[in-house]
Write a protein that holds these residues in place. Structure first.
Motif: not given
Length: 93
Positions: A71-93
């Protein structure tokens, strides 16, 4: 009789024990690291990389079971993937 992945991983943990399997996980991650480094130096070793990824995935499955943290791994994966999306969007701007 065919065993499923979790049953095989559980059998490995019971047969070889926590300490040995943790050490094996470290070893398998090191072997993947070595193959990735070879590739970054220009060696075509995709098959070796794929094999080591498989080994690491199997050991990670055992570590999740050993530390009872799915459960913790799944939670961290979701959090980190969401954070990665933000970083990708930031770079693509």
């Amino acid at each position: 009789m065919m065993l499923d992945d979790n049953a095989i991983c559980q059998a490995a943990l019971e047969t070889f024990g926590k300490e040995l399997q943790v050490t094996m996980a470290i070893e398998e991650m090191s072997e993947l690291t070595k193959e990735l480094c070879k590739n970054s130096r220009g060696q075509e070793n995709t098959t070796h990389i794929a094999e080591e990824i498989a080994d690491v995935q199997i050991m990670l499955q055992q570590m999740v079971m050993l530390f009872d943290c799915a459960g913790q791994v799944e939670t961290f994966c979701r959090y980190k993937l969401e954070r990665l999306v933000g970083r990708i969007e930031e770079v693509r701007r």
